[in-house]
Design an enzyme around this catalytic site. Sequence first.
Site, PDB file in Angstrom:
ATOM      1  N   ARG A  38      78.401  23.745   3.572  1.00 31.60           N
ATOM      2  CA  ARG A  38      79.688  24.062   3.357  1.00 31.60           C
ATOM      3  C   ARG A  38      80.514  23.199   2.337  1.00 31.60           C
ATOM      4  O   ARG A  38      81.306  23.619   1.513  1.00 31.60           O
ATOM      5  CB  ARG A  38      80.578  23.775   4.584  1.00 31.60           C
ATOM      6  CG  ARG A  38      80.446  25.158   5.532  1.00 31.60           C
ATOM      7  CD  ARG A  38      80.885  25.017   6.811  1.00 31.60           C
ATOM      8  NE  ARG A  38      81.019  26.246   7.595  1.00 31.60           N
ATOM      9  CZ  ARG A  38      81.204  26.302   8.773  1.00 31.60           C
ATOM     10  NH1 ARG A  38      81.758  25.221   9.432  1.00 31.60           N
ATOM     11  NH2 ARG A  38      81.185  27.599   9.504  1.00 31.60           N
ATOM     12  N   LYS A 197      75.573  36.494  22.835  1.00 30.27           N
ATOM     13  CA  LYS A 197      76.697  37.414  23.767  1.00 30.27           C
ATOM     14  C   LYS A 197      76.963  38.590  22.916  1.00 30.27           C
ATOM     15  O   LYS A 197      77.509  38.879  21.756  1.00 30.27           O
ATOM     16  CB  LYS A 197      77.807  36.606  23.825  1.00 30.27           C
ATOM     17  CG  LYS A 197      77.755  35.479  24.486  1.00 30.27           C
ATOM     18  CD  LYS A 197      79.090  34.520  24.669  1.00 30.27           C
ATOM     19  CE  LYS A 197      78.972  33.114  25.428  1.00 30.27           C
ATOM     20  NZ  LYS A 197      80.415  32.750  25.140  1.00 30.27           N
ATOM     21  N   GLY A 350      76.530  31.203  11.931  1.00 24.38           N
ATOM     22  CA  GLY A 350      75.965  30.060  11.743  1.00 24.38           C
ATOM     23  C   GLY A 350      74.375  29.696  12.317  1.00 24.38           C
ATOM     24  O   GLY A 350      73.982  28.937  11.429  1.00 24.38           O
ATOM     25  N   GLY A 373      82.706  33.442  12.339  1.00 26.83           N
ATOM     26  CA  GLY A 373      83.950  34.222  12.964  1.00 26.83           C
ATOM     27  C   GLY A 373      84.514  34.780  11.917  1.00 26.83           C
ATOM     28  O   GLY A 373      85.052  36.275  12.255  1.00 26.83           O
TER      29      GLY A 373
HETATM   30  P1  ADP Z   1      75.153  33.478  14.987  1.00 22.95           P
HETATM   31  O1  ADP Z   1      75.645  31.961  15.075  1.00 22.95           O
HETATM   32  O2  ADP Z   1      73.983  33.483  14.185  1.00 22.95           O
HETATM   33  O3  ADP Z   1      76.271  34.213  15.270  1.00 22.95           O
HETATM   34  P2  ADP Z   1      74.879  33.323  18.098  1.00 22.95           P
HETATM   35  O4  ADP Z   1      75.697  32.068  18.029  1.00 22.95           O
HETATM   36  O5  ADP Z   1      75.452  34.379  18.626  1.00 22.95           O
HETATM   37  O6  ADP Z   1      74.347  33.457  16.683  1.00 22.95           O
HETATM   38  O7  ADP Z   1      73.530  32.960  18.847  1.00 22.95           O
HETATM   39  C1  ADP Z   1      72.633  32.060  18.577  1.00 22.95           C
HETATM   40  C2  ADP Z   1      71.982  31.605  19.702  1.00 22.95           C
HETATM   41  O8  ADP Z   1      71.423  32.744  20.717  1.00 22.95           O
HETATM   42  C3  ADP Z   1      70.833  30.443  19.242  1.00 22.95           C
HETATM   43  O9  ADP Z   1      71.022  29.427  19.733  1.00 22.95           O
HETATM   44  C4  ADP Z   1      69.598  31.270  20.113  1.00 22.95           C
HETATM   45  O10 ADP Z   1      68.735  30.396  20.567  1.00 22.95           O
HETATM   46  C5  ADP Z   1      70.309  32.144  21.268  1.00 22.95           C
HETATM   47  N1  ADP Z   1      69.516  33.083  21.800  1.00 22.95           N
HETATM   48  C6  ADP Z   1      68.934  33.922  20.918  1.00 22.95           C
HETATM   49  N2  ADP Z   1      68.179  34.777  21.935  1.00 22.95           N
HETATM   50  C7  ADP Z   1      68.123  34.253  23.091  1.00 22.95           C
HETATM   51  C8  ADP Z   1      67.380  34.500  24.250  1.00 22.95           C
HETATM   52  N3  ADP Z   1      66.642  35.537  24.389  1.00 22.95           N
HETATM   53  N4  ADP Z   1      67.757  33.649  25.214  1.00 22.95           N
HETATM   54  C9  ADP Z   1      68.326  32.383  25.163  1.00 22.95           C
HETATM   55  N5  ADP Z   1      69.018  32.269  24.057  1.00 22.95           N
HETATM   56  C10 ADP Z   1      68.966  33.227  22.923  1.00 22.95           C
HETATM   57 MG    MG Z   2      76.345  30.704  16.551  1.00 26.48          MG
END
Ligand code: ADP
Ligand code: MG
Length: 401
Positions: A38, A197, A350, A373
């Site tokens: 960043r 989620k 992220g 976000g």
């Molecule tokens: P981003 O930051 O790219 O938007 P998220 O914050 O939504 O992504 O999700 C990322 C997290 O989700 C990672 O830490 C990853 O380990 C976790 N994750 C992905 N798939 C699984 C899974 N099947 N079980 C547990 N954790 C998971």
């Molecule tokens: Mg994330």
Amino acid sequence: MAQDFRSVREAPAEGKRVLVRADLNVPLADGEIADDTRIKAALPTIQLLLKQDAKVILVSHLGRPKSRDELSMRPVRDRLARHLSVPVELAPGVVGEDVSASAAALEPGQVLLLENSRWEGGETQNDPGLASALGELADIYVNDAFGAAHRAHATTEGVAHNLPAYAGLLLERELSELTALRDDPKRPLVVALGGAKVSDKVGVLRRFLELADTVLIGGAMCFSFFRARGVSAGDSLVEEEGIGLAEEVLEAAEHSDCELLLPTDLVIADSFAADAERKEIDGIEVPDDWLGLDIGPETTKRYADAIADAGSVLWNGPMGAFEMEPFAAGTRGVAEAVASASGHTVVGGGDSAAALVAFGLDQEVDWLSTGGGASLELLEGKDLPGVVALKDDDAQEEDSG
Ligand code: ADP
Ligand code: MG
């Protein structure tokens, strides 16, 4: 979309005090900067202003400090000074007499970094008093903090009403990349969504069911979809609230022209650990006492093929618990497919960005968004308060009216 705000490139910055809201909210580990992406992304706007002999006053938040003893901008100051190769003075606070004195003493080409904006309670409340005190520090305001633009805070929104306001280079590029993908994508548009989620991503998911040609689902999120179809997820991470949302998404997918793909095979483990017992299963039913931690090789191949053939690609959210090597293959496969795709590729989020960096592929995509976000909200079609405030610039209305 016509750009209805002014760019920092048009700002009459020479010799002026320019307050730049940057996104310098870097992750810290034991007080050290863990990743300075960043900070690097904020440099072009600062350098542009320095070239014009502006007096640059930078402000950002850093984490969530509970008091003024926490999360000083000092490490950020040090790293910034190193990247800019000029001294950066750290102000004794965010606003106040001493800060005003430091700002008034700036010479053209000098840089002052204000302290953590969240040291002021008025920041997150968008307090008009704080916004006006910030406005008094400078002649011009530039918002370059795309990652904070979805928040109406004093440094991102309030102060924009008190000074002639301009968009920074990073904020401009983020907006043009993401709105182009949303409003005018080269087809077919393939969207890969993963992560923890459904509730985080459901807005984007709904939006892209209407816009995209194909949506690929992975990550822990897929278990909410499986549960919505009555398939057992064992001990997998399932967001209960996500099950109902997934049901609605599945229903919406039935009535859309978009193809929604879910995993057909999985990698499962007997605990959430790198040294857990690991199995690849051909199917999606996770046995009791097991958890699904990655998409399987067949799904990875199918997703990679869809990405390879795309005119444009959006990827947001890891396909599995990629931080543990035994469960990284799905995320790596998708990341490699995105990196080598011939279409226009955009990555947001992220953890997805961290995955790309970990695989050494971060330079191989067309645009890596710095806003988690904020990029999701923009893609959903929401207005970002930090951007809207630039459009409502009073000085701009005077110019054109
Ligand atoms: P981003 O930051 O790219 O938007 P998220 O914050 O939504 O992504 O999700 C990322 C997290 O989700 C990672 O830490 C990853 O380990 C976790 N994750 C992905 N798939 C699984 C899974 N099947 N079980 C547990 N954790 C998971
Ligand atoms: Mg994330």
